[in-house]
Design a protein around this motif. Structure first.
Motif, PDB file in Angstrom:
ATOM      1  N   LEU A  11     -11.695 -22.813  21.804  1.00 22.16           N
ATOM      2  CA  LEU A  11     -11.275 -24.212  21.814  1.00 22.16           C
ATOM      3  C   LEU A  11      -9.755 -24.277  21.842  1.00 22.16           C
ATOM      4  CD1 LEU A  11     -11.853 -27.241  21.557  1.00 22.16           C
ATOM      5  CD2 LEU A  11     -11.994 -26.914  19.076  1.00 22.16           C
ATOM      6  N   TYR A  12      -9.204 -24.954  22.840  1.00 18.40           N
ATOM      7  CA  TYR A  12      -7.756 -24.975  22.991  1.00 18.40           C
ATOM      8  C   TYR A  12      -7.260 -26.333  23.469  1.00 18.40           C
ATOM      9  CZ  TYR A  12      -8.513 -24.768  28.038  1.00 18.40           C
ATOM     10  OH  TYR A  12      -8.906 -25.071  29.320  1.00 18.40           O
ATOM     11  N   TYR A  13      -5.983 -26.560  23.234  1.00 18.41           N
ATOM     12  CA  TYR A  13      -5.261 -27.664  23.861  1.00 18.41           C
ATOM     13  C   TYR A  13      -4.088 -27.039  24.596  1.00 18.41           C
ATOM     14  CZ  TYR A  13      -2.314 -31.761  24.553  1.00 18.41           C
ATOM     15  OH  TYR A  13      -1.543 -32.742  25.119  1.00 18.41           O
ATOM     16  N   SER A  14      -3.859 -27.467  25.835  1.00 22.57           N
ATOM     17  CA  SER A  14      -2.778 -26.898  26.627  1.00 22.57           C
ATOM     18  C   SER A  14      -2.101 -27.991  27.424  1.00 22.57           C
ATOM     19  CB  SER A  14      -3.318 -25.809  27.564  1.00 22.57           C
ATOM     20  OG  SER A  14      -2.278 -25.111  28.189  1.00 22.57           O
ATOM     21  N   ALA A  18       0.026 -22.689  29.564  1.00 20.72           N
ATOM     22  CA  ALA A  18       0.229 -21.381  28.933  1.00 20.72           C
ATOM     23  C   ALA A  18      -0.859 -21.073  27.910  1.00 20.72           C
ATOM     24  CB  ALA A  18       1.605 -21.312  28.286  1.00 20.72           C
ATOM     25  N   THR A  19      -1.188 -22.039  27.058  1.00 19.39           N
ATOM     26  CA  THR A  19      -2.226 -21.807  26.053  1.00 19.39           C
ATOM     27  C   THR A  19      -3.588 -21.648  26.721  1.00 19.39           C
ATOM     28  OG1 THR A  19      -0.918 -23.188  24.562  1.00 19.39           O
ATOM     29  CG2 THR A  19      -3.139 -22.626  23.849  1.00 19.39           C
ATOM     30  N   SER A 117       1.173 -20.701  21.917  1.00 16.23           N
ATOM     31  CA  SER A 117       2.273 -20.413  22.842  1.00 16.23           C
ATOM     32  C   SER A 117       3.442 -21.323  22.499  1.00 16.23           C
ATOM     33  CB  SER A 117       1.839 -20.620  24.300  1.00 16.23           C
ATOM     34  OG  SER A 117       1.476 -21.966  24.517  1.00 16.23           O
ATOM     35  N   THR A 118       4.650 -20.826  22.789  1.00 19.76           N
ATOM     36  CA  THR A 118       5.859 -21.604  22.504  1.00 19.76           C
ATOM     37  C   THR A 118       6.823 -21.502  23.669  1.00 19.76           C
ATOM     38  OG1 THR A 118       6.838 -19.677  21.414  1.00 19.76           O
ATOM     39  CG2 THR A 118       5.777 -21.291  19.997  1.00 19.76           C
ATOM     40  N   PRO A 165      -2.972 -13.794  18.811  1.00 18.46           N
ATOM     41  CA  PRO A 165      -2.249 -13.708  20.081  1.00 18.46           C
ATOM     42  C   PRO A 165      -1.273 -14.873  20.261  1.00 18.46           C
ATOM     43  CG  PRO A 165      -4.601 -13.382  20.417  1.00 18.46           C
ATOM     44  CD  PRO A 165      -4.422 -13.879  19.017  1.00 18.46           C
ATOM     45  N   THR A 166      -0.110 -14.562  20.837  1.00 19.12           N
ATOM     46  CA  THR A 166       0.879 -15.594  21.146  1.00 19.12           C
ATOM     47  C   THR A 166       1.492 -15.300  22.507  1.00 19.12           C
ATOM     48  OG1 THR A 166       2.737 -14.432  20.111  1.00 19.12           O
ATOM     49  CG2 THR A 166       1.432 -15.884  18.692  1.00 19.12           C
TER      50      THR A 166
END
Length: 202
Positions: A11-14, A18-19, A117-118, A165-166
């Motif tokens: 589950l992600y938000y991007s 990148a994410t 991610s940044t 992970p990043t």
């Protein structure tokens, strides 16, 4: 929506992709383990304009998550870009709506990992990962990181953390995922899938 194999919810938000790329790599790691599969889902953006609404289907990437995805999963990989050292509001908004799952204990005892991610190299990656763990701990999940048996944690000059992970995407979001970042993301997915199976995923 049950499948023949147990699934790990990624589950992600991007915002800029990148994410999402990290999520897909974690999914590859999960899918490399026989007997379990990745289910990629995302959350809609949150708007400051009260009249604004998102389409019911995202224009690209994974479908939007449903609460049933949480209930059905054998494990969870949670990812968000960093916003001032914390997860993005879209992910926080979704998690704030999981009280029923908390009350029922539907996530309790399941393994979980986090990723981020940044835009800047020291933009709060580790604080974001740590704060993302907190709601998962409240849900009773078994939160895991990456052990230093992965040599990439010692050699990476971009992203990568024992907390998860990043990726360092750069201020314009144009930095590709490095080989170290890729290997760590795939390894995290594999480790999560193996843990879910050992815990009796069904």
């Amino acid at each position: 929506m049950n499948t023949s194999s147990p699934n790990i919810l990624v589950l992600y938000y991007s915002r800029h992709g990148a994410t999402r790329k990290l999520a897909e790599l974690i999914g590859q790691g999960i899918d490399s383990v026989p007997g379990i599969e990745a289910r990629l889902r995302t959350v809609p953006a949150v708007s400051a304009v009260s009249e604004a609404t998102e389409s019911a289907i995202p224009s690209s990437g994974a479908p939007y998550v449903e609460l049933e995805d949480l209930e059905e999963c054998a494990g969870l990989a949670l990812g968000s870009p960093t916003r001032f050292g914390n997860m993005a509001s879209a992910m926080k908004y979704f998690l704030d709506g999981t009280s029923a799952q908390w009350l029922s204990g539907s996530l309790s005892g399941k393994p979980a990992v986090v990723f981020t991610s940044t835009g800047s190299l020291h933009g709060g990656q580790e604080s974001t990962l740590l704060t993302m763990m907190i709601p998962l701990l409240h849900h009773g999940m078994m939160v895991m990181g990456l052990p230093y048996t992965h040599p990439e944690l010692m050699t990476t000059a971009t992203g990568g953390s024992p907390y998860g992970p990043t990726h360092w995407s750069g201020l314009d979001g144009d930095k590709p995922i490095s080989e170290d970042e890729k290997r760590l993301a795939v390894a995290m997915g594999k480790r999560l899938a193996e843990a879910a199976l050992k815990l009796g995923a069904r």
